[in-house]
Scaffold this motif. Structure first.
Motif, PDB file in Angstrom:
ATOM      1  N   LEU A   1       0.811  -1.217   0.000  1.00  0.00           N
ATOM      2  CA  LEU A   1       0.000   0.000   0.000  1.00  0.00           C
ATOM      3  C   LEU A   1       0.839   1.259   0.000  1.00  0.00           C
ATOM      4  CD1 LEU A   1      -0.107   1.368   3.075  1.00  0.00           C
ATOM      5  CD2 LEU A   1      -1.632  -0.518   3.494  1.00  0.00           C
ATOM      6  N   ILE A   2       0.222   2.311  -0.542  1.00  0.00           N
ATOM      7  CA  ILE A   2       0.812   3.648  -0.532  1.00  0.00           C
ATOM      8  C   ILE A   2      -0.264   4.621  -0.076  1.00  0.00           C
ATOM      9  CG2 ILE A   2       2.527   3.205  -2.341  1.00  0.00           C
ATOM     10  CD1 ILE A   2       0.637   4.741  -4.282  1.00  0.00           C
ATOM     11  N   GLU A   3       0.180   5.793   0.359  1.00  0.00           N
ATOM     12  CA  GLU A   3      -0.788   6.821   0.738  1.00  0.00           C
ATOM     13  C   GLU A   3      -1.525   7.289  -0.518  1.00  0.00           C
ATOM     14  OE1 GLU A   3      -1.171  10.948   3.300  1.00  0.00           O
ATOM     15  OE2 GLU A   3       0.829  10.241   2.756  1.00  0.00           O
ATOM     16  N   ASP A   4      -2.816   7.489  -0.388  1.00  0.00           N
ATOM     17  CA  ASP A   4      -3.655   7.953  -1.497  1.00  0.00           C
ATOM     18  C   ASP A   4      -3.842   9.457  -1.345  1.00  0.00           C
ATOM     19  OD1 ASP A   4      -5.511   8.419  -3.473  1.00  0.00           O
ATOM     20  OD2 ASP A   4      -6.986   6.992  -2.727  1.00  0.00           O
ATOM     21  N   THR A   5      -3.172  10.203  -2.206  1.00  0.00           N
ATOM     22  CA  THR A   5      -3.258  11.663  -2.128  1.00  0.00           C
ATOM     23  C   THR A   5      -4.173  12.247  -3.206  1.00  0.00           C
ATOM     24  OG1 THR A   5      -1.268  11.849  -3.485  1.00  0.00           O
ATOM     25  CG2 THR A   5      -0.962  11.882  -1.090  1.00  0.00           C
ATOM     26  N   GLU A   6      -4.741  11.367  -4.043  1.00  0.00           N
ATOM     27  CA  GLU A   6      -5.637  11.839  -5.094  1.00  0.00           C
ATOM     28  C   GLU A   6      -6.985  12.218  -4.496  1.00  0.00           C
ATOM     29  OE1 GLU A   6      -6.106   9.055  -8.279  1.00  0.00           O
ATOM     30  OE2 GLU A   6      -3.976   8.578  -8.286  1.00  0.00           O
ATOM     31  N   GLU A   7      -7.621  13.231  -5.076  1.00  0.00           N
ATOM     32  CA  GLU A   7      -8.954  13.612  -4.637  1.00  0.00           C
ATOM     33  C   GLU A   7      -9.907  12.470  -4.940  1.00  0.00           C
ATOM     34  OE1 GLU A   7     -12.365  17.036  -5.375  1.00  0.00           O
ATOM     35  OE2 GLU A   7     -10.499  17.121  -6.517  1.00  0.00           O
ATOM     36  N   ARG A   8     -10.798  12.190  -4.007  1.00  0.00           N
ATOM     37  CA  ARG A   8     -11.779  11.112  -4.190  1.00  0.00           C
ATOM     38  C   ARG A   8     -13.079  11.722  -4.692  1.00  0.00           C
ATOM     39  NH1 ARG A   8     -10.564   6.773   0.601  1.00  0.00           N
ATOM     40  NH2 ARG A   8      -8.400   6.496   0.046  1.00  0.00           N
ATOM     41  N   ILE A   9     -13.437  11.323  -5.890  1.00  0.00           N
ATOM     42  CA  ILE A   9     -14.617  11.884  -6.548  1.00  0.00           C
ATOM     43  C   ILE A   9     -15.653  10.787  -6.737  1.00  0.00           C
ATOM     44  CG2 ILE A   9     -15.467  12.970  -8.658  1.00  0.00           C
ATOM     45  CD1 ILE A   9     -12.597  14.136  -8.972  1.00  0.00           C
ATOM     46  N   VAL A  10     -16.886  11.095  -6.366  1.00  0.00           N
ATOM     47  CA  VAL A  10     -17.995  10.171  -6.579  1.00  0.00           C
ATOM     48  C   VAL A  10     -18.687  10.588  -7.869  1.00  0.00           C
ATOM     49  CG1 VAL A  10     -20.191   9.328  -5.673  1.00  0.00           C
ATOM     50  CG2 VAL A  10     -18.306   9.823  -4.109  1.00  0.00           C
ATOM     51  N   GLU A  11     -18.746   9.661  -8.822  1.00  0.00           N
ATOM     52  CA  GLU A  11     -19.425   9.929 -10.095  1.00  0.00           C
ATOM     53  C   GLU A  11     -20.935   9.898  -9.872  1.00  0.00           C
ATOM     54  OE1 GLU A  11     -17.908  10.703 -12.983  1.00  0.00           O
ATOM     55  OE2 GLU A  11     -15.949  10.556 -12.002  1.00  0.00           O
ATOM     56  N   ILE A  12     -21.615  10.940 -10.319  1.00  0.00           N
ATOM     57  CA  ILE A  12     -23.064  11.048 -10.157  1.00  0.00           C
ATOM     58  C   ILE A  12     -23.711  11.019 -11.534  1.00  0.00           C
ATOM     59  CG2 ILE A  12     -24.950  12.501  -9.299  1.00  0.00           C
ATOM     60  CD1 ILE A  12     -22.970  13.635  -7.254  1.00  0.00           C
ATOM     61  N   SER A  13     -24.599  10.034 -11.740  1.00  0.00           N
ATOM     62  CA  SER A  13     -25.274   9.905 -13.036  1.00  0.00           C
ATOM     63  C   SER A  13     -26.252  11.064 -13.248  1.00  0.00           C
ATOM     64  CB  SER A  13     -26.004   8.566 -13.119  1.00  0.00           C
ATOM     65  OG  SER A  13     -27.001   8.507 -12.130  1.00  0.00           O
ATOM     66  N   ASP A  14     -26.644  11.256 -14.493  1.00  0.00           N
ATOM     67  CA  ASP A  14     -27.501  12.389 -14.858  1.00  0.00           C
ATOM     68  C   ASP A  14     -28.821  12.411 -14.100  1.00  0.00           C
ATOM     69  OD1 ASP A  14     -25.545  13.241 -16.594  1.00  0.00           O
ATOM     70  OD2 ASP A  14     -26.525  12.444 -18.393  1.00  0.00           O
ATOM     71  N   ASP A  15     -29.450  11.233 -13.924  1.00  0.00           N
ATOM     72  CA  ASP A  15     -30.750  11.225 -13.251  1.00  0.00           C
ATOM     73  C   ASP A  15     -30.636  11.588 -11.770  1.00  0.00           C
ATOM     74  OD1 ASP A  15     -29.542   8.619 -12.853  1.00  0.00           O
ATOM     75  OD2 ASP A  15     -31.489   7.887 -12.170  1.00  0.00           O
ATOM     76  N   ILE A  16     -29.522  11.222 -11.147  1.00  0.00           N
ATOM     77  CA  ILE A  16     -29.312  11.598  -9.745  1.00  0.00           C
ATOM     78  C   ILE A  16     -28.967  13.089  -9.671  1.00  0.00           C
ATOM     79  CG2 ILE A  16     -27.923  11.205  -7.675  1.00  0.00           C
ATOM     80  CD1 ILE A  16     -27.605   8.269  -8.667  1.00  0.00           C
TER      81      ILE A  16
END
Length: 167
Positions: free
Chosen positions: A96-111
Motif C-alpha cells: 500500500l501507498i498513501e492515497d493523495t488523489e482527490e476522491r470523486i464520486v461519479e453522479i449519473s444524470d438522473d441523480i
C-alpha cells in the motif's frame, strides 16, 4: 544529486507486508493489522487514506484507521475477500501507498437532476465524507428495478435533509 524535477517525479515506496485476515467481533467484517508506524511512514497519527494491492491482484482504495487498537488496521470488504477467495484466518499479502488523489464520486444524470431540484440536499451531500457520498450513490445504482431506483433517489433526498450521513 537530485534536482527538483526528479524529486517531483519520485513515486512513494509502498509498504509491503503479509497479514492474517481477522474477524471484527462476531460480525461479517474483516481487517488486517498494519505492522508499521503511520507517523513514521506518512507523518500522520490518525486516519490515512491509502491505495492497496492484495495478493498482487485486487486493488482497493480505503483508509488505515486506529480503531481503539494498538495499531492501525485496514478493513477488507466482503467484495475484496470474495475476489481473493479468502476469509478469516487466511494470510494475504498487502502492498500500500498513501492515497493523495482527490476522491470523486461519479453522479449519473438522473441523480444529478434530483439534486438540481433540491439544492439544499445537494449542498449537504457535498459536505459529506467521500465514503458517505459513495454509499448513497452505490445504494441507488444497485437498484435492480427502475421504480426501486426512483424510490431510493427520493428517500436519499429526505434522508440527507434529515441529517442522515449514510445508508
Amino acid at each position: 544529486m537530485l534536482n527538483l524535477n526528479t524529486i517531483k517525479n519520485m513515486q512513494p515506496q509502498p509498504a509491503n507486508f503479509k497479514a492474517i485476515i481477522q474477524q471484527n467481533r462476531e460480525i461479517n467484517a474483516a481487517f488486517v493489522e498494519f505492522p508499521f508506524s503511520t507517523e513514521e511512514l506518512f507523518g500522520k497519527k490518525g486516519q490515512v487514506r491509502i491505495k492497496a494491492l492484495f495478493d498482487n491482484t485486487v486493488e482497493y482504495r480505503g483508509s488505515l484507521a486506529k480503531m481503539k487498537s494498538e495499531c492501525h488496521i485496514l478493513g477488507l470488504t466482503q467484495d475484496v475477500r470474495k475476489q481473493l477467495g479468502k476469509t478469516f484466518g487466511d494470510e494475504v499479502s498487502v502492498s500500500l501507498i498513501e492515497d493523495t488523489e482527490e476522491r470523486i464520486v461519479e453522479i449519473s444524470d438522473d441523480i444529478q437532476f434530483i439534486f438540481n431540484e433540491n439544492p439544499e440536499a445537494k449542498a449537504l451531500f457535498d459536505k459529506m465524507s467521500y465514503t458517505h457520498r459513495k454509499e448513497y450513490i452505490r445504494w441507488i445504482e444497485e437498484a435492480k428495478k427502475p421504480e426501486t431506483r426512483e424510490n431510493r433517489k427520493t428517500k436519499m433526498i429526505q434522508m440527507i435533509l434529515d441529517g442522515k450521513k449514510g445508508i
